[in-house]
Design a protein around this motif. Structure first.
Motif, short mmCIF file in Angstrom:
data_model
loop_
_atom_site.label_atom_id
_atom_site.label_comp_id
_atom_site.label_asym_id
_atom_site.label_seq_id
_atom_site.Cartn_x
_atom_site.Cartn_y
_atom_site.Cartn_z
N PRO A 284 27.45 -12.90 -105.05
CA PRO A 284 26.34 -13.86 -104.96
C PRO A 284 26.15 -14.43 -103.55
O PRO A 284 25.01 -14.61 -103.11
N ASP A 285 27.24 -14.71 -102.84
CA ASP A 285 27.10 -15.22 -101.47
C ASP A 285 26.50 -14.17 -100.54
O ASP A 285 25.68 -14.49 -99.67
N LEU A 286 26.92 -12.90 -100.71
CA LEU A 286 26.37 -11.84 -99.86
C LEU A 286 24.89 -11.62 -100.15
O LEU A 286 24.09 -11.41 -99.23
N VAL A 287 24.51 -11.66 -101.42
CA VAL A 287 23.09 -11.51 -101.77
C VAL A 287 22.28 -12.67 -101.20
O VAL A 287 21.18 -12.48 -100.64
N LYS A 288 22.82 -13.87 -101.31
CA LYS A 288 22.12 -15.04 -100.76
C LYS A 288 21.95 -14.93 -99.25
O LYS A 288 20.87 -15.18 -98.70
N ALA A 289 23.03 -14.51 -98.56
CA ALA A 289 22.95 -14.35 -97.11
C ALA A 289 21.98 -13.24 -96.72
O ALA A 289 21.30 -13.33 -95.70
N VAL A 316 21.57 -5.23 -99.92
CA VAL A 316 22.80 -5.06 -100.69
C VAL A 316 22.55 -3.91 -101.65
O VAL A 316 22.01 -4.09 -102.74
N GLU A 317 22.92 -2.70 -101.21
CA GLU A 317 22.56 -1.49 -101.95
C GLU A 317 23.66 -0.43 -101.84
O GLU A 317 24.63 -0.61 -101.11
N ALA A 318 23.45 0.68 -102.52
CA ALA A 318 24.43 1.77 -102.56
C ALA A 318 24.57 2.46 -101.21
O ALA A 318 23.57 2.77 -100.55
N VAL A 319 25.81 2.71 -100.82
CA VAL A 319 26.12 3.45 -99.60
C VAL A 319 27.17 4.50 -99.95
O VAL A 319 28.19 4.19 -100.56
N ARG A 398 28.18 -15.20 -88.74
CA ARG A 398 27.42 -16.23 -89.45
C ARG A 398 27.82 -16.33 -90.92
O ARG A 398 27.87 -17.42 -91.49
N PHE A 399 28.13 -15.19 -91.53
CA PHE A 399 28.52 -15.22 -92.94
C PHE A 399 29.86 -15.94 -93.11
O PHE A 399 30.04 -16.73 -94.03
#
Length: 407
Positions: A284-289, A316-319, A398-399
C-alpha cells in the motif's frame, strides 16, 4: 563447493565441465564425474556433494543402455532411502526428447530441467545461472559474516553506475569492508520524522539473478535490514511505459523458468514461472508513493540534465527477470504473451525477492525501484540513462524518508 556430474556421453561431459569452470570459484578439482546411476549411488552412500548435474537419459549400470527415465529413477531412489547423502541442488540436463518429455510430466526432486543443444549457448547460460545461485547459497551457509552491523534499509545494484547514482544522494557515506569479504559496503544515516534510519548500499560482482541473490544473502546476514531494495535501470515494454518511468515489480518472476513439452511431435518450451509478490504490509505504501504526483514532479524538476518531455510516472506492475540481456523485440513479445500485464524485463529482481523470501527470520521486506532506460530492443539508446539512474535513486531516498520513516 563439491559438484558431481552424472553423464554417460563423453562429449557432453566435457562441454558441461568446461561451462562449470567458467564460473568464478569453480575449478576441475571441485568437479567429479560418473557415467551411470549405480556408480553415483555408491558415491552418495559414502559422502555428500553440494550439487549434481544430472543427465536424464542415463543408464542404470555401465553395461546397460541409457533409458529416458534413468535420471528420474536415480533421483527417486536416493531421495526415498535414508542411506544416501541427498544433495542440496540437482540440475537436470538432456538433449533426449523422450527424457525431456518424461521430466515435463514428473520433475520430482529436480531443481530445473535444461534442454541440451550443443549448437546453442542457451543451455550454458541457463546452467551457469543455476550453478551460480547454488554457489551463492552454499557460500551463505559456510561463510557467514562474523559480525552484525546495524542497518535498516539495504540497497543493492547490479552495476557500478547504479551504485554511483545512490552514492550521489545528499548523504554522508562511509565505507566498510569486512575481513574476508570482497564487497565494499557504503553506509549512511538519514533523518526521518520518526528518527534516524541507517542505509547501506553495495553493488553485485556481476549482472544477473544469482549474483544479486548472493549479495542480498550477504547483506541480510551482515546487517539484518528491515527493508531490501534493488535500484537501477530496467528495460521497459513499449506502449506500457515511457522512457525514464519508474517500475516497482509486483509480481516479479523468472521468465526463463518452465519445462519442455512435446506438442504435436515438436519440443516446445512451456513457461511456468513462480511469481513473487510484494509484502501486503509494504505494497500500500509503494502504491501510494507511485501516485504521489508531488513527489514524482519534484524528482523530475530537480534533475539537472536533459530530461524527457513527458512527466515522470511510476508503475507498480509485473517485471520479468531473465538470465540474458534482451535486445530482440520478438523475444520480448513472446515473454509478454505469457503475462498480459508485463511492464518490464531485466536480470536481477527475482533473485533479490527470492533471497528475502528464503532467508532465516526475521526476513526483510523486499522491493525494487528501477527506472526505464530502454525498450529492450535494437533501438536502445543511452540518452535517457542518466535521468533513469537519477529517478531510481531519488525515488528510493524520498520513499525511505516520507513513507518508511513514518512508521
Amino acid at each position: 563447493m563439491k559438484i558431481l556430474i552424472v553423464e554417460d556421453d563423453a562429449s557432453k561431459l566435457r562441454n558441461i565441465a568446461a561451462a562449470l569452470t567458467e564460473i568464478d570459484g569453480i575449478g576441475l578439482d571441485d568437479i567429479a564425474s560418473l557415467t551411470d546411476a549405480a556408480a553415483a549411488k555408491r558415491l552418495l552412500r559414502e559422502r555428500n556433494v553440494d550439487l549434481i548435474v544430472l543427465d536424464l537419459h542415463l543408464p542404470d549400470r555401465i553395461d546397460l543402455p541409457p533409458t529416458p527415465t534413468g535420471g528420474l529413477d536415480f533421483m527417486r531412489s536416493i531421495s526415498s532411502r535414508p542411506d544416501f547423502f541427498v544433495p542440496t541442488h540437482v540440475v537436470a540436463i538432456s538433449g533426449n526428447s523422450d527424457a525431456l518429455s518424461t521430466a515435463a510430466e514428473d520433475v520430482g526432486e529436480l531443481w530445473g530441467v535444461i534442454r541440451y543443444d550443443p549448437t546453442s549457448t542457451q543451455w550454458r547460460d541457463q546452467l551457469k545461472s543455476r550453478v551460480r545461485y547454488a554457489q551463492a547459497a552454499w557460500r551463505s551457509m559456510v561463510g557467514r559474516p562474523r559480525e552484525t552491523r546495524p542497518g535498516d534499509v539495504a540497497i543493492l545494484t547490479a552495476l557500478n553506475e547504479e551504485l554511483d547514482a545512490i552514492l550521489r544522494l545528499p548523504l554522508e557515506w562511509s565505507q566498510f569492508k569486512p575481513e574476508g569479504d570482497g564487497t565494499r559496503y557504503h553506509e549512511a544515516t538519514i533523518e526521518t520524522g520518526n528518527g534516524p534510519m541507517r542505509l547501506v548500499a553495495a553493488t553485485a560482482s556481476r549482472m544477473g539473478m544469482a549474483a544479486t541473490a548472493a549479495l542480498a544473502s550477504k547483506m541480510i546476514d551482515l546487517y539484518r535490514p528491515s527493508y531490501l531494495v534493488m535500484a537501477g535501470v530496467t528495460g521497459g515494454v513499449r506502449g506500457r511505459v515511457n522512457l525514464g518511468d519508474i517500475l516497482i515489480a509486483d509480481p516479479s518472476y523468472d521468465w526463463g523458468s518452465g519445462k519442455y513439452e512435446i506438442v504435436d511431435g515438436q519440443q516446445e518450451f512451456a513457461p511456468n514461472p513462480d511469481q513473487l509478490r510484494l509484502d501486503p504490509d509494504l505494497r500500500p505504501d509503494l502504491v501510494k508513493a507511485s501516485k504521489d504526483s508531488t513527489l514524482l514532479s519534484a524528482i523530475r524538476s530537480s534533475y539537472p540534465g536533459t530530461k524527457p518531455d513527458h512527466p515522470l510516472e511510476c508503475h507498480v506492475e509485473a517485471v520479468g527477470s531473465g538470465a540474458a540481456v534482451l535486445s530482440d523485440a520478438a523475444i520480448v513479445e513472446d515473454i509478454k504473451s505469457h503475462n498480459r500485464k508485463l511492464h518490464g524485463v531485466e536480470m536481477e529482481i527475482y533473485g533479490l525477492m527470492m533471497a528475502a523470501e528464503i532467508c532465516a527470520k526475521p526476513r526483510p521486506l523486499a522491493f525494487s525501484v528501477k527506472a526505464v532506460s530502454d525498450f529492450a530492443d535494437p533501438t536502445k539508446a543511452d540518452d535517457v540513462r542518466p535521468y533513469a539512474l537519477y529517478a531510481s535513486a531519488n525515488f528510493i531516498l524520498r520513499f525511505v524518508t516520507d513513507y518508511l520513516g513514518a512508521h
